[in-house]
Design a protein around this motif. Structure first.
Motif, PDB file in Angstrom:
ATOM      1  N   LEU A 180      19.165  95.903   8.851  1.00 13.39           N
ATOM      2  CA  LEU A 180      20.343  96.639   9.968  1.00 13.39           C
ATOM      3  C   LEU A 180      19.159  97.495  10.459  1.00 13.39           C
ATOM      4  CD1 LEU A 180      22.937  97.714   7.319  1.00 13.39           C
ATOM      5  CD2 LEU A 180      22.511  95.594   9.221  1.00 13.39           C
ATOM      6  N   SER A 181      18.196  98.589  10.132  1.00 16.20           N
ATOM      7  CA  SER A 181      17.771  99.752  10.664  1.00 16.20           C
ATOM      8  C   SER A 181      16.128 100.397   9.501  1.00 16.20           C
ATOM      9  CB  SER A 181      19.009 100.493  10.703  1.00 16.20           C
ATOM     10  OG  SER A 181      19.338 100.796  10.104  1.00 16.20           O
ATOM     11  N   ILE A 228      23.481 104.487  10.347  1.00 17.85           N
ATOM     12  CA  ILE A 228      23.648 103.952  10.251  1.00 17.85           C
ATOM     13  C   ILE A 228      24.576 103.207  10.927  1.00 17.85           C
ATOM     14  CG2 ILE A 228      23.232 101.544   8.780  1.00 17.85           C
ATOM     15  CD1 ILE A 228      23.040 102.671   6.512  1.00 17.85           C
ATOM     16  N   GLY A 229      25.787 103.667  11.391  1.00 20.09           N
ATOM     17  CA  GLY A 229      26.444 102.980  12.449  1.00 20.09           C
ATOM     18  C   GLY A 229      28.101 102.933  11.530  1.00 20.09           C
ATOM     19  N   SER A 230      28.573 103.448  12.466  1.00 15.26           N
ATOM     20  CA  SER A 230      30.320 103.118  11.748  1.00 15.26           C
ATOM     21  C   SER A 230      30.369 101.402  11.557  1.00 15.26           C
ATOM     22  CB  SER A 230      31.332 104.017  12.594  1.00 15.26           C
ATOM     23  OG  SER A 230      30.975 104.055  13.878  1.00 15.26           O
ATOM     24  N   ILE A 231      29.547 100.548  12.396  1.00 14.90           N
ATOM     25  CA  ILE A 231      30.206  98.921  12.436  1.00 14.90           C
ATOM     26  C   ILE A 231      30.187  98.404  11.183  1.00 14.90           C
ATOM     27  CG2 ILE A 231      28.185  98.640  12.693  1.00 14.90           C
ATOM     28  CD1 ILE A 231      31.499  96.721  13.977  1.00 14.90           C
ATOM     29  N   HIS A 232      29.169  99.460  10.229  1.00 21.65           N
ATOM     30  CA  HIS A 232      28.643  99.101   9.107  1.00 21.65           C
ATOM     31  C   HIS A 232      29.510  99.930   7.279  1.00 21.65           C
ATOM     32  CE1 HIS A 232      26.021  96.769  10.105  1.00 21.65           C
ATOM     33  NE2 HIS A 232      25.209  97.721  11.032  1.00 21.65           N
ATOM     34  N   SER A 237      29.102 106.076   4.488  1.00 22.02           N
ATOM     35  CA  SER A 237      30.321 106.033   4.460  1.00 22.02           C
ATOM     36  C   SER A 237      31.333 106.104   5.692  1.00 22.02           C
ATOM     37  CB  SER A 237      29.685 108.696   4.270  1.00 22.02           C
ATOM     38  OG  SER A 237      29.332 108.402   6.030  1.00 22.02           O
ATOM     39  N   HIS A 238      31.988 106.663   5.973  1.00 20.05           N
ATOM     40  CA  HIS A 238      33.024 106.611   6.922  1.00 20.05           C
ATOM     41  C   HIS A 238      32.909 106.866   8.510  1.00 20.05           C
ATOM     42  CE1 HIS A 238      34.009 110.476   6.072  1.00 20.05           C
ATOM     43  NE2 HIS A 238      34.703 110.743   7.375  1.00 20.05           N
ATOM     44  N   THR A 239      31.821 107.696   8.507  1.00 13.95           N
ATOM     45  CA  THR A 239      31.609 108.175   9.416  1.00 13.95           C
ATOM     46  C   THR A 239      29.697 106.960  10.297  1.00 13.95           C
ATOM     47  OG1 THR A 239      29.692 109.731   8.454  1.00 13.95           O
ATOM     48  CG2 THR A 239      31.958 110.377   9.482  1.00 13.95           C
TER      49      THR A 239
END
Length: 114
Positions: free
Chosen positions: A90-91, A63-67, A49-51
């Protein structure tokens, strides 16, 4: 009522539960074979998502907003979730809640080309 040991019917007994009690049972099911669990770990796909988070099996994973916008593969193991993107991990997150997965792929109005 039937007594079954190692898949063999051993004895049949009258049911100790009356018809009225039977209607009030919650979560009761007919006897039968339990469904076999899939061999290996289950893999699902989700769009970040965007968050920077995804939700799978009732758990929200950050996960992170970079993804954001990426389609990631989540491997559901017994004790953890592993998040992969194009084969690269990724994590990893601990799996605290064990719930059934209802969707294997993300669907709906999602722009995969973000």
């Amino acid at each position: 009522m039937q007594v079954i040991v190692d898949g063999t019917l051993v004895k049949t007994l009258p049911s100790p539960i009356t018809g009225l009690q039977r209607r009030r049972l919650q979560g009761a099911r007919l006897a039968g074979l339990t469904p076999a669990a899939p061999a290996g770990a289950v893999q699902v796909e989700r769009v970040v998502s965007h968050t920077g988070s995804v939700k799978v099996a009732g758990c929200k994973l950050q996960i992170g907003s970079i993804h954001r916008g990426k389609v990631v593969t989540i491997v559901l193991e017994e004790t953890r979730f592993r998040i992969l993107y194009q084969g690269q991990e990724l994590s990893a997150h601990p799996r605290v809640v064990v719930k059934e997965v209802k969707r294997l792929r993300a669907s709906g109005n999602i722009a995969y080309g973000i």
